[in-house]
Design an enzyme around this catalytic site. Structure first.
Site, PDB file in Angstrom:
ATOM      1  N   THR A 105       7.369  -6.024  -8.035  1.00  0.00           N
ATOM      2  CA  THR A 105       6.461  -6.596  -7.036  1.00  0.00           C
ATOM      3  C   THR A 105       7.255  -7.025  -5.802  1.00  0.00           C
ATOM      4  O   THR A 105       6.825  -6.816  -4.663  1.00  0.00           O
ATOM      5  CB  THR A 105       5.721  -7.815  -7.645  1.00  0.00           C
ATOM      6  N   GLU A 151       2.410 -16.604 -10.330  1.00  0.00           N
ATOM      7  CA  GLU A 151       2.637 -15.462  -9.439  1.00  0.00           C
ATOM      8  C   GLU A 151       3.791 -15.751  -8.487  1.00  0.00           C
ATOM      9  O   GLU A 151       4.574 -14.870  -8.149  1.00  0.00           O
ATOM     10  CB  GLU A 151       1.370 -15.149  -8.629  1.00  0.00           C
TER      11      GLU A 151
HETATM   12  N1  HSE Z   1      -1.431  -8.534  -3.786  1.00  0.00           N
HETATM   13  C1  HSE Z   1      -0.205  -8.377  -4.493  1.00  0.00           C
HETATM   14  C2  HSE Z   1       0.600  -7.272  -3.842  1.00  0.00           C
HETATM   15  C3  HSE Z   1      -0.511  -8.009  -5.917  1.00  0.00           C
HETATM   16  O1  HSE Z   1       0.011  -6.241  -3.509  1.00  0.00           O
HETATM   17  O2  HSE Z   1       1.798  -7.446  -3.645  1.00  0.00           O
HETATM   18  C4  HSE Z   1       0.728  -7.886  -6.762  1.00  0.00           C
HETATM   19  O3  HSE Z   1       0.913  -8.985  -7.584  1.00  0.00           O
END
Ligand code: HSE
Length: 366
Positions: free
Chosen positions: A240, A187
């Site tokens: 993201t 991630e």
């Molecule tokens: N918690 C993360 C976000 C999830 O909302 O950016 C996305 O990978």
């Protein structure tokens, strides 16, 4: 045998093969390393074939499924996530101890980076191997893949399946929580921040709360009986990184109070199995107001989805997917259709999914 393996895999309900069959939880790795009598006396084979054979029997393989996930669950930005049933990645993982090398092959039909250094699996597996401290050759073949950039944990499913599979083949030296820590490294590669709200449920299954990151403290919460989701993945791109950059760095005290009230309500709702409390707590003032602008007609869709009988609707992770939860399967199916119709109007294609919220994380499939 099935029951004991099942229990060891921490499943709280029956985990079925996500593609319709039954999960065969017999570790095929151990079967595959068995040397057939005929081949053991293969003096007649030429040298190259024997070398090939020895290489092959030294490599243990399993096929692993890791589910798609919905991160945040509205108010739980970066600290909550849940597991979807029927959608996920399938990887064939191969491991040979006392050997070197790392290979990833993509047979999923999805476009993925050709350079292994850009694949989320690489930092996740490297973190595991660093902790293991002994030479291991790893081969990963990606067979089925959630569409990258969907917001339902596509990258998390790959890194979760990879580290889970390697751990199985090494004889489980690491706990589920350690696997989450390794998978988080994937991630970090795409979002810049190692968060666990997708990899946590992808590895462990069910609803997961990350109480703290330093050190990582994960709490698994029960999934209420008869709890269903609808998810729409519209054909639009939201990175993201961009979705994180759009968020304000500071939260006013008034919003913080609203948010922690809702996170508390959400956790209590899962712990008590109170679906109405879950629904009204899934309210977010930290991320949704800033991210919904990426999604055409978001407020209008939410109104329609709630009118259809859903308990709540929100953005799945950083989007562009949207999820809704329902206490009734028929409602989840209707909501999914409504979501499709919403995006069809301005000519945006989409994929829809509807099913049961799952209690099962990464697992062996045949
Ligand atoms: N918690 C993360 C976000 C999830 O909302 O950016 C996305 O990978």
């Amino acid at each position: 045998l099935y029951r004991s393996l099942h229990d060891r895999h921490n499943c709280h309900d029956d985990c079925h093969d996500p593609r319709g069959g039954s999960v065969v939880n017999i570790p095929s790795a151990y079967l595959r390393v068995h040397i057939p009598a005929k081949a053991a006396g293969a003096e007649t084979e030429n040298q190259a074939k024997v070398v090939q054979f020895i290489k092959k029997i030294g490599m243990k393989h399993i096929k692993v499924f890791a589910p798609g996930t919905v991160a945040n669950l509205g108010c739980g930005f970066d600290v909550m996530g849940l597991t979807l049933d029927g959608v996920g990645d399938v990887l064939e993982v191969g491991v040979a101890e006392n050997a070197e090398g790392f290979e990833i092959r993509n047979r999923s039909g999805m476009e993925l980076p050709g350079n292994v250094e850009e694949n989320v699996i690489t930092p996740a597996v490297r973190a595991l191997l660093e902790a293991y401290g002994r030479p291991v050759r790893i081969e990963v073949e990606i067979l089925e893949k959630i569409a990258p950039g969907s917001g339902i944990g596509s990258s998390a499913a790959s890194s979760a399946a990879a580290v889970w599979g390697v751990n199985e083949l090494l004889g489980r030296p690491f706990s589920g929580e350690r696997l989450v820590e390794f998978a988080m490294m994937g991630e970090a590669l795409i979002g810049g921040t190692p968060h666990a709200d997708n990899v946590g449920p992808a590895v462990l299954g069910g609803v997961v709360l990350i109480r703290g990151y330093e050190p990582l403290d994960i709490v698994r919460l029960p999934v209420p009986e008869g709890f269903f989701y609808a998810v729409v993945h519209p054909d639009i791109v939201v990175s993201t990184k961009e979705a994180r950059e759009v968020l304000p760095r500071e939260v006013p005290l008034h919003d913080a109070v609203t948010q922690w009230g809702n996170v508390g309500g959400l956790v209590a709702g899962f712990a008590l199995g109170d679906v109405a409390l879950i629904g009204r707590s899934m309210h977010d003032v930290v991320a949704e107001p800033y991210r919904k602008g990426f999604i055409p007609g978001y407020d209008q869709l939410k109104e329609g989805v709630l009118a259809e009988g859903a308990l709540a609707m929100n953005i799945a992770g950083s989007g562009p997917s949207i999820f809704a939860l329902a206490a009734d399967e028929a409602v989840a199916q209707r909501v999914a259709q409504r979501m499709r119709a919403h995006f069809a109007r301005p000519g945006i294609g989409c994929k829809i999914y509807a099913g049961r919220v799952s209690n099962c994380g990464a697992r062996i499939v045949e």
